[in-house]
Design a protein around this motif. Structure first.
Motif, PDB file in Angstrom:
ATOM      1  N   TYR A 124      39.837  43.792  15.040  1.00 34.09           N
ATOM      2  CA  TYR A 124      38.672  43.945  14.181  1.00 34.09           C
ATOM      3  C   TYR A 124      37.456  44.466  14.944  1.00 34.09           C
ATOM      4  O   TYR A 124      37.425  44.483  16.172  1.00 34.09           O
ATOM      5  CB  TYR A 124      38.358  42.620  13.484  1.00 34.09           C
ATOM      6  CG  TYR A 124      39.340  42.320  12.380  1.00 34.09           C
ATOM      7  CD1 TYR A 124      39.102  42.725  11.076  1.00 34.09           C
ATOM      8  CD2 TYR A 124      40.539  41.681  12.655  1.00 34.09           C
ATOM      9  CE1 TYR A 124      40.020  42.491  10.060  1.00 34.09           C
ATOM     10  CE2 TYR A 124      41.477  41.442  11.643  1.00 34.09           C
ATOM     11  CZ  TYR A 124      41.201  41.849  10.354  1.00 34.09           C
ATOM     12  OH  TYR A 124      42.117  41.626   9.358  1.00 34.09           O
ATOM     13  N   ARG A 125      36.474  44.875  14.192  1.00 31.45           N
ATOM     14  CA  ARG A 125      35.252  45.469  14.752  1.00 31.45           C
ATOM     15  C   ARG A 125      34.578  44.511  15.735  1.00 31.45           C
ATOM     16  O   ARG A 125      34.441  43.323  15.466  1.00 31.45           O
ATOM     17  CB  ARG A 125      34.291  45.797  13.612  1.00 31.45           C
ATOM     18  CG  ARG A 125      33.145  46.702  13.996  1.00 31.45           C
ATOM     19  CD  ARG A 125      32.239  46.943  12.796  1.00 31.45           C
ATOM     20  NE  ARG A 125      31.373  48.089  13.021  1.00 31.45           N
ATOM     21  CZ  ARG A 125      30.241  48.281  12.353  1.00 31.45           C
ATOM     22  NH1 ARG A 125      29.854  47.406  11.431  1.00 31.45           N
ATOM     23  NH2 ARG A 125      29.507  49.342  12.595  1.00 31.45           N
ATOM     24  N   GLY A 126      34.156  45.031  16.870  1.00 31.23           N
ATOM     25  CA  GLY A 126      33.488  44.215  17.866  1.00 31.23           C
ATOM     26  C   GLY A 126      32.034  43.960  17.494  1.00 31.23           C
ATOM     27  O   GLY A 126      31.357  44.834  16.956  1.00 31.23           O
ATOM     28  N   LYS A 127      31.565  42.763  17.796  1.00 28.15           N
ATOM     29  CA  LYS A 127      30.160  42.443  17.555  1.00 28.15           C
ATOM     30  C   LYS A 127      29.328  42.965  18.730  1.00 28.15           C
ATOM     31  O   LYS A 127      29.662  42.713  19.888  1.00 28.15           O
ATOM     32  CB  LYS A 127      29.991  40.934  17.389  1.00 28.15           C
ATOM     33  CG  LYS A 127      30.673  40.405  16.133  1.00 28.15           C
ATOM     34  CD  LYS A 127      30.325  38.954  15.869  1.00 28.15           C
ATOM     35  CE  LYS A 127      30.884  38.510  14.520  1.00 28.15           C
ATOM     36  NZ  LYS A 127      30.503  37.119  14.188  1.00 28.15           N
ATOM     37  N   PRO A 128      28.236  43.661  18.443  1.00 26.63           N
ATOM     38  CA  PRO A 128      27.493  44.337  19.512  1.00 26.63           C
ATOM     39  C   PRO A 128      26.586  43.437  20.338  1.00 26.63           C
ATOM     40  O   PRO A 128      26.039  43.884  21.342  1.00 26.63           O
ATOM     41  CB  PRO A 128      26.667  45.372  18.738  1.00 26.63           C
ATOM     42  CG  PRO A 128      26.433  44.730  17.408  1.00 26.63           C
ATOM     43  CD  PRO A 128      27.697  43.959  17.109  1.00 26.63           C
ATOM     44  N   GLY A 129      26.431  42.183  19.939  1.00 28.46           N
ATOM     45  CA  GLY A 129      25.488  41.312  20.630  1.00 28.46           C
ATOM     46  C   GLY A 129      25.873  40.919  22.040  1.00 28.46           C
ATOM     47  O   GLY A 129      25.272  41.356  23.025  1.00 28.46           O
ATOM     48  N   GLY A 130      26.911  40.091  22.172  1.00 26.84           N
ATOM     49  CA  GLY A 130      27.228  39.496  23.463  1.00 26.84           C
ATOM     50  C   GLY A 130      27.707  40.457  24.521  1.00 26.84           C
ATOM     51  O   GLY A 130      27.086  40.609  25.581  1.00 26.84           O
ATOM     52  N   LEU A 131      28.816  41.126  24.284  1.00 27.59           N
ATOM     53  CA  LEU A 131      29.428  42.004  25.276  1.00 27.59           C
ATOM     54  C   LEU A 131      28.458  43.072  25.777  1.00 27.59           C
ATOM     55  O   LEU A 131      28.197  43.191  26.982  1.00 27.59           O
ATOM     56  CB  LEU A 131      30.667  42.671  24.688  1.00 27.59           C
ATOM     57  CG  LEU A 131      31.206  43.890  25.450  1.00 27.59           C
ATOM     58  CD1 LEU A 131      31.724  43.472  26.812  1.00 27.59           C
ATOM     59  CD2 LEU A 131      32.277  44.599  24.643  1.00 27.59           C
ATOM     60  N   ALA A 132      27.932  43.871  24.865  1.00 28.63           N
ATOM     61  CA  ALA A 132      27.100  45.006  25.264  1.00 28.63           C
ATOM     62  C   ALA A 132      25.804  44.548  25.913  1.00 28.63           C
ATOM     63  O   ALA A 132      25.344  45.146  26.896  1.00 28.63           O
ATOM     64  CB  ALA A 132      26.800  45.891  24.052  1.00 28.63           C
ATOM     65  N   ARG A 133      25.210  43.481  25.418  1.00 24.43           N
ATOM     66  CA  ARG A 133      23.943  43.032  25.995  1.00 24.43           C
ATOM     67  C   ARG A 133      24.132  42.515  27.416  1.00 24.43           C
ATOM     68  O   ARG A 133      23.301  42.775  28.291  1.00 24.43           O
ATOM     69  CB  ARG A 133      23.309  41.967  25.109  1.00 24.43           C
ATOM     70  CG  ARG A 133      22.629  42.550  23.873  1.00 24.43           C
ATOM     71  CD  ARG A 133      21.923  41.508  23.053  1.00 24.43           C
ATOM     72  NE  ARG A 133      20.886  40.814  23.800  1.00 24.43           N
ATOM     73  CZ  ARG A 133      20.225  39.755  23.333  1.00 24.43           C
ATOM     74  NH1 ARG A 133      20.520  39.279  22.123  1.00 24.43           N
ATOM     75  NH2 ARG A 133      19.291  39.183  24.051  1.00 24.43           N
ATOM     76  N   VAL A 134      25.214  41.793  27.662  1.00 22.91           N
ATOM     77  CA  VAL A 134      25.484  41.320  29.026  1.00 22.91           C
ATOM     78  C   VAL A 134      25.752  42.508  29.948  1.00 22.91           C
ATOM     79  O   VAL A 134      25.248  42.567  31.077  1.00 22.91           O
ATOM     80  CB  VAL A 134      26.668  40.337  29.045  1.00 22.91           C
ATOM     81  CG1 VAL A 134      27.047  39.979  30.486  1.00 22.91           C
ATOM     82  CG2 VAL A 134      26.335  39.064  28.276  1.00 22.91           C
ATOM     83  N   ALA A 135      26.538  43.464  29.460  1.00 23.17           N
ATOM     84  CA  ALA A 135      26.879  44.628  30.279  1.00 23.17           C
ATOM     85  C   ALA A 135      25.641  45.446  30.629  1.00 23.17           C
ATOM     86  O   ALA A 135      25.453  45.859  31.783  1.00 23.17           O
ATOM     87  CB  ALA A 135      27.895  45.498  29.548  1.00 23.17           C
TER      88      ALA A 135
END
Length: 245
Positions: A124-135
Motif C-alpha cells: 500500500y501507499r507509503g505515508k510521507p511523514g516518518g520515513l522521508a522526514r527522518v531521511a
C-alpha cells in the motif's frame, strides 16, 4: 538476548536472505520495509549482524505483572524502542524524533512506510511523514527491504505458527542527500516516499495499491459489516416466509 532470539528464529524457520552486502558494516542507515506480519520486526534483525531499532507501542513496555515484565524484556532484547503513540500527531512526531535519535547515534533505524500491516498481502501507499522526514533531516541512506511470506507463518486467528521459510530481500541504498534539510516540503516528502515504495515493490513482487493501508482496512471492515448485515436480513426474511408451526 538479541543473539539468542535471533539464533532461535533462524534455527526454527531458516529464513533465506538476499542482499546482505547492502547493509553497511557501520554508520547510520534507514531500513524501509513492507509490513506483512507482526514477526517482520523479529526476522529482519535475526539475519543481520548489526542491531536494528524499530519503534513499538509504549504499552508493550509498561504492562504490569510477570507477563508485562517478560514482554518488555523481549521487546528490548530484539531492539524495539518504546514510543508513546497517544494522539495521532503526537505519535508521528515521537516516531520521527526516535528515528532521528537512532540515526544520529550511528545506528540502523527500521521503519514501515505503510504505517500498518497489509490487510491482504498487497503493498500500500507509503505515508510521507516518518520515513522521508527522518531521511531528509539526517541525510542517512534509505535501504529498501522486502519481507517475503511472513504473513503465512501466523495468519490472523492462528495461535501456533507454521514452520516455513520466510524470505528477506535487501535492496541497494537510496541516496536522498540532495534533499537534505527539505523535510518541510510536502511535495519532496511525497516524492521520496514514492521512490522508496517503488523499490520495495520491485523487491517484493507485491501488487501495489495507491491508497493507504489504514483506508483499505476500513473498506474491508465496512464490507464485512455490510455482508454480515445482509446475511442477517436474508435470514430474517427467510424466517418470515416460513409457515407458522
Amino acid at each position: 538476548m538479541k543473539f539468542s532470539i535471533g539464533g532461535s528464529l533462524k534455527l526454527a524457520f531458516r529464513p533465506w536472505v538476499e542482499g546482505l552486502e547492502n547493509i553497511p558494516a557501520e554508520g547510520p542507515a534507514i531500513l524501509a520495509s513492507n509490513h506483512l506480519s507482526f514477526s517482520d520486526s523479529f526476522f529482519l534483525p535475526a539475519v543481520l549482524d548489526r542491531k536494528v531499532t524499530f519503534i513499538a507501542k509504549a504499552e508493550y513496555f509498561t504492562s504490569p505483572g510477570v507477563k508485562g515484565r517478560l514482554t518488555a524484556a523481549f521487546f528490548k532484547g530484539v531492539g524495539q524502542l518504546p514510543v508513546d503513540r497517544s494522539g495521532a500527531r503526537g505519535a508521528g512526531e515521537a516516531a520521527i524524533k526516535a528515528g532521528i535519535d537512532v540515526i544520529e547515534s550511528g545506528g540502523l533505524f527500521g521503519i514501515y512506510p505503510e504505517g500498518t500491516r497489509s490487510p491482504d498481502g498487497r503493498l500500500y501507499r507509503g505515508k510521507p511523514g516518518g520515513l522521508a522526514r527522518v531521511a531528509l533531516a539526517t541525510g542517512a541512506p534509505v535501504i529498501p527491504v522486502a519481507m517475503i511470506d511472513t504473513e503465512k507463518i501466523q495468519p490472523p486467528g492462528k495461535i501456533v505458527p507454521k514452520l516455513m521459510r520466510p524470505g528477506i530481500r535487501i535492496g541497494r541504498p537510496l541516496d536522498f542527500s540532495r534533499y537534505h534539510g527539505m523535510d518541510g516540503d510536502r511535495f519532496i516528502l511525497r516524492s521520496v516516499t514514492d521512490e522508496v515504495m517503488y523499490e520495495i515493490m520491485k523487491l517484493s513482487g507485491q501488487e501495489y495499491v495507491d491508497i493507504y493501508a489504514t483506508a483499505a482496512k476500513r473498506q474491508i471492515a465496512d464490507a464485512e459489516k455490510a455482508e454480515k448485515a445482509a446475511r442477517a436480513e436474508a435470514e430474517k426474511a427467510e424466517k418470515a416466509r416460513r409457515p407458522a408451526a
